[in-house]
Design an enzyme around this catalytic site. Structure first.
Site, short mmCIF file in Angstrom:
data_model
loop_
_atom_site.label_atom_id
_atom_site.label_comp_id
_atom_site.label_asym_id
_atom_site.label_seq_id
_atom_site.Cartn_x
_atom_site.Cartn_y
_atom_site.Cartn_z
N HIS A 20 -8.57 -9.56 7.07
CA HIS A 20 -7.85 -8.45 7.71
C HIS A 20 -7.83 -8.60 9.23
O HIS A 20 -6.95 -8.02 9.89
CB HIS A 20 -8.50 -7.12 7.33
N ARG B 239 -4.52 -9.84 10.32
CA ARG B 239 -3.50 -8.79 10.36
C ARG B 239 -3.63 -7.98 11.65
O ARG B 239 -2.63 -7.66 12.30
CB ARG B 239 -3.63 -7.90 9.13
N LYS C 4 0.84 -1.19 0.00
CA LYS C 4 0.00 0.00 0.00
C LYS C 4 0.87 1.24 0.00
O LYS C 4 1.83 1.34 0.76
CB LYS C 4 -0.90 -0.01 1.24
N HIS D 161 2.72 0.94 7.97
CA HIS D 161 1.94 2.15 8.19
C HIS D 161 2.81 3.38 7.98
O HIS D 161 3.96 3.44 8.45
CB HIS D 161 1.39 2.18 9.62
#
Length: 450
Positions: free
Chosen positions: A397, A400, A291, A423
């Site tokens: 998810h 995770r 991401k 992140h």
């Protein structure tokens, strides 16, 4: 057909009916099984082993005239034949679910493929109103601008979809000025009852549309109704619940779910893993183009090493067979394919979790092997949570979330967890401290102290 054969296939047809199949579906299921049996070429049905079945299904997967639902039909036919009729011991434990879940074709709009297809008018659902030619051209222009700015395919799809919804709301054309934009945002909040993040997403898409595509500054939109923003904590499984969930799964799906929890990867990061991304010697997995377009390293669970190596050995055999049959190419992004024209056939570029069938490349029309569809693992995780009796809303998810929370519970510092999760801001990672009740308030109930 001899009398013995008639009795055998009559029994098989009865079992097919007991599986809820009838009519043409039942007839074709019997036909698929007969194709397998009469193609054994002297080999007795009871002497068929898993290796032979794998080879047969691999050849079937290279048949360009066979659609995904027909491949699923053939696998189900062989499962009934080898498990229910012949009752072979190895067939009972064979990973049928993995074979079935790997059959689904990636739709043309899937993020892996959509960016590689040439720009063209979308084939979309019937809209509430007809769009003007100018509006259609502007929708296509969004794609061009997004790609020029190297934004993600998910962003492209989201911006185009919101622009399409907005132009439908406006009667088929894009109006000038902020009035209609403000009305549309209020419509989303008051009529559609969307979440605050959804309204913000729509606003971002329309600001991009007007500022970068239409070259019209919206200016101050003024006051408009916004949904009440609610703070939600992520669903997290306890270590015991993770064990129950994984115990309810098997084969390749269990391996993939174990990677989601053991390495903290996002679903698509796991689905898109390539062989060279796994470093067994150094004990890590390289997540490429995660991401935000970022790469990062995550831990390779030691417990999964033997199973991963065995899985890759089987996939290597499938790849070698593809090469021998004149195939063996994997999907590569266009820029990478131009730079390394021979890389698509190399083993290191193959997907760790490839599809069971070859697919048609949207650019060249050549038959290549993509990765499995993520939808199958999503369904398996959800159904396995129900099977395990876990009273929570469990998704891929969730694994995770559980990875991050369990690391913090074991004493890992927040910065390390931030890097492992990928992140950009540590404040995103901080949410897991709230799950742990590390806000300075004791997690013990006062009732327990009485």
């Amino acid at each position: 057909m001899t009398r013995k054969e008639s009795v055998f296939w009559g029994r098989y047809a009865d079992l097919v009916n007991k599986h809820g199949l009838s009519g043409y579906a039942a007839e074709w299921t019997v036909h698929r099984a007969q194709q397998f049996v009469y193609g054994l070429e002297g080999r007795k049905l009871r002497n068929v082993d898993a290796t032979y079945l794998d080879q047969y299904l691999n050849v079937l997967g290279r048949n360009d005239s066979l659609q995904d639902w027909q491949m699923i039909q053939a696998i189900n036919a062989l499962k009934i034949l080898l498990v229910d009729v012949v009752s072979l011991d190895w067939a009972v434990t064979y990973d049928w679910d993995a074979r079935l879940s790997a059959c689904r074709d990636l739709e043309p709009t899937h993020p892996t493929l959509a960016r590689e297809a040439p720009l063209m008018r979308d084939v979309h659902r019937q809209e509430a109103c007809a769009l003007t030619p100018a509006a259609e051209a502007q929708l296509e222009r969004i794609k061009e601008v997004v790609r020029t700015r190297a934004m993600s395919i998910r962003t492209e799809q989201t911006y185009v979809e919101w622009a399409r919804r907005f132009v439908d709301y406006c009667g088929g054309t894009f109006p000038e000025g902020p009035a209609k934009v403000r009305d549309f945002l209020e419509y989303l909040a008051l009529v559609r009852k969307v979440a605050p993040s959804t309204q913000s997403q729509a606003l971002n898409a329309l600001v991009f549309l007007y500022g970068q595509v239409l070259k019209v500054e919206l200016g101050d939109l003024g006051e408009y109704r916004r949904p009440a923003r609610k703070r939600r904590l992520p669903v997290v499984l306890s270590p015991g619940e993770v064990q129950l969930l994984l115990a309810a799964m098997s084969g390749r799906n269990k391996l993939m779910a174990s990677l989601l929890y053991g390495a903290g990867m996002r679903l698509m990061e796991c689905i898109r893993l390539r062989v060279q991304n796994i470093d067994f010697d150094n004990g890590y997995i390289l997540v490429v183009d995660g991401k935000g377009g970022k790469d990062r390293r995550v831990p390779l669970p030691v417990k999964l090493v033997p199973e991963l190596k065995a899985h890759l050995t089987a996939m290597k055999a499938q790849h070698d067979a593809d090469l021998t049959a004149g195939f063996g190419e994997v999907f590569l992004p266009e820029s990478l394919a131009r730079k390394y024209p021979n890389a698509s056939k190399e083993w290191i570029w193959q997907y760790v979790f490839p599809a069971a069938r070859l697919s048609t490349d949207p650019r060249s029309g050549r038959r290549r092997r993509h990765h499995v569809s993520e939808k199958n693992l999503q369904k398996v995780v959800k159904s396995s949570a129900v099977k395990a009796g876990i009273p929570k809303r469990v998704t891929c998810h969730t694994l995770r979330h559980s990875f991050a929370t369990h690391l913090l519970a074991r004493g890992s510092d927040i910065r390390t967890v931030q890097e492992l999760l990928g992140h950009a801001d540590v404040s995103t990672t901080m949410i897991y401290t709230h799950v742990l009740n590390r806000s300075g308030v004791s997690g013990q109930s006062p009732l327990d102290t009485l």
